[in-house]
Each structure stands twice: as structure tokens, then as C-alpha cells.
Enzyme design. Structure first.
Site, PDB file in Angstrom:
ATOM      1  N   SER A 236      66.321  31.708  34.137  1.00 46.06           N
ATOM      2  CA  SER A 236      65.293  32.536  33.512  1.00 46.06           C
ATOM      3  C   SER A 236      64.723  33.539  34.506  1.00 46.06           C
ATOM      4  O   SER A 236      64.981  33.466  35.702  1.00 46.06           O
ATOM      5  CB  SER A 236      64.173  31.653  32.977  1.00 46.06           C
ATOM      6  N   LYS A 237      63.939  34.456  33.973  1.00 45.35           N
ATOM      7  CA  LYS A 237      63.323  35.485  34.816  1.00 45.35           C
ATOM      8  C   LYS A 237      62.410  34.865  35.869  1.00 45.35           C
ATOM      9  O   LYS A 237      62.192  35.417  36.923  1.00 45.35           O
ATOM     10  CB  LYS A 237      62.516  36.451  33.948  1.00 45.35           C
ATOM     11  N   ARG A 238      61.850  33.721  35.529  1.00 38.96           N
ATOM     12  CA  ARG A 238      60.900  33.064  36.444  1.00 38.96           C
ATOM     13  C   ARG A 238      61.604  32.294  37.574  1.00 38.96           C
ATOM     14  O   ARG A 238      60.994  31.949  38.564  1.00 38.96           O
ATOM     15  CB  ARG A 238      59.999  32.097  35.665  1.00 38.96           C
TER      16      ARG A 238
END
Ligand code: GLU
Length: 503
Positions: free
Chosen positions: A262-264
Site C-alpha cells: 500500500s501507499k503507507r
């Protein structure tokens, strides 16, 4: 491939482009170039609430950095333009109305509150709410209301959406180049919203209309869009259009192999998940990018190509042109591709060796104040001697500082190992050998120093270790003779004398 290949990369400008988006762009690009086709950039910005300033430029910069510029897109060869969906807004409504006229779509007037209440009711019964054939006649729409009631609502400006009328009791046969044949029972599908009350189409409608109008031949996109395929197929059928071919790329998984990257994850796991650095225009929060972290575009492209694809041979190093030649959608896997941040480092190390030393010297010089007055060609020679151990330009200083500055300290462990009782005397003798040397080429230096060592039956380590310590400050670095040649006789003698003085 007989048909004219036209593929599109269709990101939504909702923030920086995730590395998975770059992989999608790459596979589209490779496929287009392999088949002498056209690679199109279309900006899917119909959701104005999620629009982020600067995101479109970021996408374009990322594609350019990777060396995959688009052939058609905003501002470039706009023959099917505009290429921003927000600028195409006026054309979608007519298509939604066409579907209403043909009985494939309908107006729905249900308020958010009604739908919410329905949803809650379902949850209480441990069911999932789904708006389709089984309950649409109990809800407020142009199928359950009379023509007059519907018209009255439209005339009085009631909020409405346009929904697709998904058929009952049909089996859809979908085709995906990577996944093969997929059968879907239409009874499980919901009546998706095609057009919203704000006058904007949803992703589904805009995407299909644009793919049709832009004559897209193949849709290559991430697996997360696979659930939309059934609707997209039906929309093509409802419009009476030929559908493009589809290929849904496998998910990119976290380094552990579990769960989608994910982006995180970048912040959490300590590696970038974006191609370029991104500063959020609202929060000023900065996210790292591969480029600014010192990765070469070639390395990133080569690495991304292997996320879900492989050529079926042992070869791992591919230039972009070689990737184009080898790429085949049929060799893309169905199963998720594990993102391995060490592997991209491995590629970077490889591509480091292929870089031009003078260009590397420029980058190194610009980022290192100590090098301001040093000749670029000298820096390039030093880089040539150390780069086999470097993955990033930021590794250069540690690996090469002794070419530019005299060591000020000596590594403690190395000193213990290198300095013996005989060191002082041997180093003095060595200075004499060096001073006697006339041409100072690497070859002569090597022969003369080695000759002196062997003819006097001195152990090699007793000379070479303190010599290296004097030159480098540690027992590391490239060949000592290369170092001596690079820094010159005076500096070499100076460094040996400095070591003698500290013993
Ligand atoms: N706008 C969609 C996205 O952001 C495009 C999906 C597709 O390629 O159909 O990924």
C-alpha cells in the site's frame, strides 16, 4: 497482432503515482511498443473531491523519468482529445441517456438516507445490501415509478443517479488474456451507478465511453479492476460496441508476500513506494521517491518489469528496448508479485556499473562540497576504481574519500593488525623506493615495490597493510597501486610519513 494496438494508462490524479501504477504504465508501454502501437495517457479526474493539485504533472514527470513518454495525451497529439475526463464532461450524459432509452439503465431517486437505512436493515439480518433485480422495484426509480412520476421528479429537480440495469439469470463469459475465461452469474451483480447527481459520470461510464471513442484495443490494468469487468462487458454490449481485449495484472504484494503493497507501506517498511519524491500540497508531508533516493530509472524499470512477468529464461538484465522485444502479456502471471526492495538495489548496483563515469562524477561533485575544486576527470577516475562496490552515488564518498583528502584518523582495529615493530623501518625504506621511482606508472610502481619486497624477503602483509592504512586510514579500498598512482608521489610519501609519526 492484426488490429491496430492502442493502449491507455488511465490514472486518477488523486496523489503521487504509486509504484504499482508505474508498473501498469510500463506494461502498457511495453505492449504498445512491441506491437508498433500507441501508448495513451488519459487522466481520469471525474471525482473532483479527490483531485490533488500537482498529481497530473507528477504522473507525466514519472513516465518521462522512466523513459516511457506517451504518444497521445494532454497536450500531445490530441487527435482523440481532450484527454482529461473533466474536460470531456459534456459528452457523457448523452451516453447515459442512450442506455436509458434502450432499456439498459434507469433513473434512481433514492436518497442517501433511504439507502443507508436499507443497508443497516441488511446488516441486521447479516446480509449485504445490493441494489439490483431482486429489490429494484421496491426502491425509488424509473422502473418502479410511472413515467409521469419519473418525469415529475426530473422536472422538479430531484437529485438522481443513473444506474445500469444488470440482467437477471444470465451467465456472462468474460475473457482475460492473463486469466483466461471467467464465468459470472449476473444475479450477483449490482446495478452500478453510471452517472451521478453532480452531473459527472462515474468511473465505469466515463472509462468505457472513452475507451470506445479513443479506439482502445487492449485494456491493461491492475487486478483491482477485475470485479468491474463484468459491468464493463455488459456496457459494451448495451451500447452495441466491440469490447477491447482485457488483461488484469497481478497485485503487488508486500515484501513478506502477504497483503497488497500500500501507499503507507513505504513509511512503515523503510523504502520508497513512489517513483519520484512527492510533497503533499496540503499537508507538506514529503514522501520519498526512487529517483531522489539514488536509483537509476533503468534499474527501476528493469525491476518493475519482473513484478508479475518474466521472460521464461534466466536473463534478468534487460534494457527498455530488450524488454519491448521480450515482453508478452501471455507470460504475465496470475498470482501476486512480491515486492522485494533488496532486488531493486541489486538492479541498481548492476546499472551503476553501466553508467558513464564522467556523468556520475558530475552528480557526485554537485552533491559533495569537498569536491568543489577537484577536476571532474580525476573524480571520474576515482569512481571507476570504486564503483563496483557502490549501489548509489551516496555510497561514493565512503568508498573514495582517500582519493581527495588525507586520512585524519586510522581505524583502530586495522591499526592493531597492520602496525608491527618493523613498520617504522619498513615504511622508511618504502619511501626511499618510491623516491627512487622515476616514471610513477601503476605498472612500474607495482614491479618496483613488489621487487623490493621479494628481494628483501619481507612478508607482503608487513608492507602492504601499513601502506594501505597510511593511504586510506583503514584496511579497505581498491588496489594500493592504483591509489598511489592517483594521489601521486608527494601525497603518498606525505601519508606514509604521517603514519610513521603517529606510531
Ligand atoms: N482510473 C482508474 C485508475 O485509477 C483506471 C482503471 C482502468 O485502467 O480502467 O486506476
Amino acid at each position: 497482432m492484426t488490429k491496430n494496438v492502442r493502449v491507455r494508462f488511465a490514472p486518477s490524479p488523486t496523489g503521487p503515482l504509486h509504484i504499482g501504477g508505474v508498473r501498469t504504465a510500463l506494461f502498457n508501454y511495453l505492449f504498445a511498443k512491441k506491437h508498433n502501437g500507441t501508448f495513451i495517457l488519459r487522466i481520469e479526474d471525474t471525482d473532483q473531491n479527490r483531485y490533488v493539485e500537482g498529481a497530473e504533472q507528477y504522473i507525466i514527470d514519472a513516465l518521462n523519468w522512466c523513459g516511457m513518454p506517451f504518444d497521445e495525451g494532454p497536450g500531445t497529439n490530441e487527435k482523440f482529445g481532450p484527454y482529461r475526463q473533466s474536460e470531456r464532461k459534456p459528452l457523457y450524459k448523452a451516453y447515459a441517456e442512450e442506455l436509458i432509452a434502450s432499456g439498459n439503465a434507469y433513473y434512481a431517486f433514492d436518497t442517501a438516507e433511504t439507502l443507508d437505512a436499507e443497508r443497516k436493515q441488511c446488516e441486521a439480518n447479516k446480509e449485504t445490501f445490493i441494489y439490483n433485480w431482486h429489490n429494484r422495484l421496491k426502491l425509488s426509480n424509473s422502473l418502479s415509478l410511472s413515467a409521469e412520476e419519473t418525469q415529475a421528479k426530473l422536472d422538479s429537480g430531484d437529485d438522481y443517479v443513473i444506474r445500469f440495469k444488470s440482467p437477471q439469470d444470465e451467465t456472462l463469459h468474460l475473457k482475460d488474456i492473463i486469466r483466461g475465461d471467467i464465468k459470472i452469474d449476473t444475479n450477483v451483480l449490482d446495478d452500478k451507478v453510471l452517472f451521478k447527481s453532480d452531473g459527472m459520470p462515474t468511473y465505469h461510464l466515463a472509462n468505457i465511453v472513452d475507451d470506445h471513442l479513443m479506439e482502445i484495443s487492449h485494456v491493461i490494468r491492475g487486478e483491482e479492476w477485475l470485479p468491474s469487468l463484468a459491468l464493463h462487458y455488459q456496457l459494451y454490449k448495451a451500447f452495441g460496441w466491440d469490447a477491447p481485449e482485457f488483461a488484469h495484472l497481478p497485485l503487488i504484494l508486500k515484501p513478506t508476500g502477504k497483503g497488497k503493497l500500500s501507499k503507507r507501506d513505504g513509511d512503515k517498511l523503510g523504502f520508497p513506494v513512489f517513483p519520484l519524491l512527492w510533497e503533499d500540497p496540503k499537508t507538506n508531508e514529503v514522501s520519498r521517491g526512487y529517483k531522489e533516493d539514488g536509483y537509476f530509472a533503468d534499474a527501476m524499470v528493469n525491476f518493475l518489469a519482473f513484478l508479475g512477468w518474466n521472460p521464461g529464461t534466466e536473463q534478468e538484465i534487460f534494457t527498455l528496448d530488450e524488454l519491448i522485444a521480450a515482453f508478452d502479456l501471455k507470460k504475465v502471471n496470475k498470482s501476486g508479485a512480491r515486492f522485494d526492495p533488496d532486488k531493486i538495489k541489486w538492479f541498481n548496483h548492476h546499472y551503476m556499473q553501466e553508467q558513464n563515469n564522467e556523468e556520475l562524477a558530475d552528480i557526485f561533485k554537485n552533491s559533495t562540497p569537498e569536491l568543489a575544486d577537484i577536476d571532474t576527470s580525476y573524480i571520474a577516475m576515482a569512481i571507476n576504481l570504486i564503483k563496483e562496490r557502490a549501489t548509489f552515488v551516496s555510497d561514493f564518498w565512503d568508498l573514495s574519500h582517500f582519493f581527495f583528502v588525507t586520512p585524519t584518523t586510522y581505524d583502530e582495529k586495522a591499526s592493531k593488525k597492520a602496525l608491527k615493530e618493523s613498520t617504522d623501518d619498513l615504511m622508511k625504506q618504502l619511501i626511499a623506493v618510491l623516491n627512487a621511482n622515476t616514471d610513477f606508472s601503476v605498472e612500474t610502481l607495482t614491479t618496483e615495490i613488489k621487487g623490493w619486497i621479494t628481494s628483501n624477503e619481507i612478508s607482503f602483509g608487513k608492507v602492504m597493510m601499513p601502506l594501505r592504512l597510511a593511504l586510506v586510514g583503514a584496511l579497505q579500498g581498491p588496489d594500493v597501486f592504483d591509489i598511489i598512482y592517483m594521489i601521486g608521489k608527494n601525497e603518498t610519501v606525505k601519508r606514509i610519513e604521517k603514519l610513521i609519526a603517529t606510531i
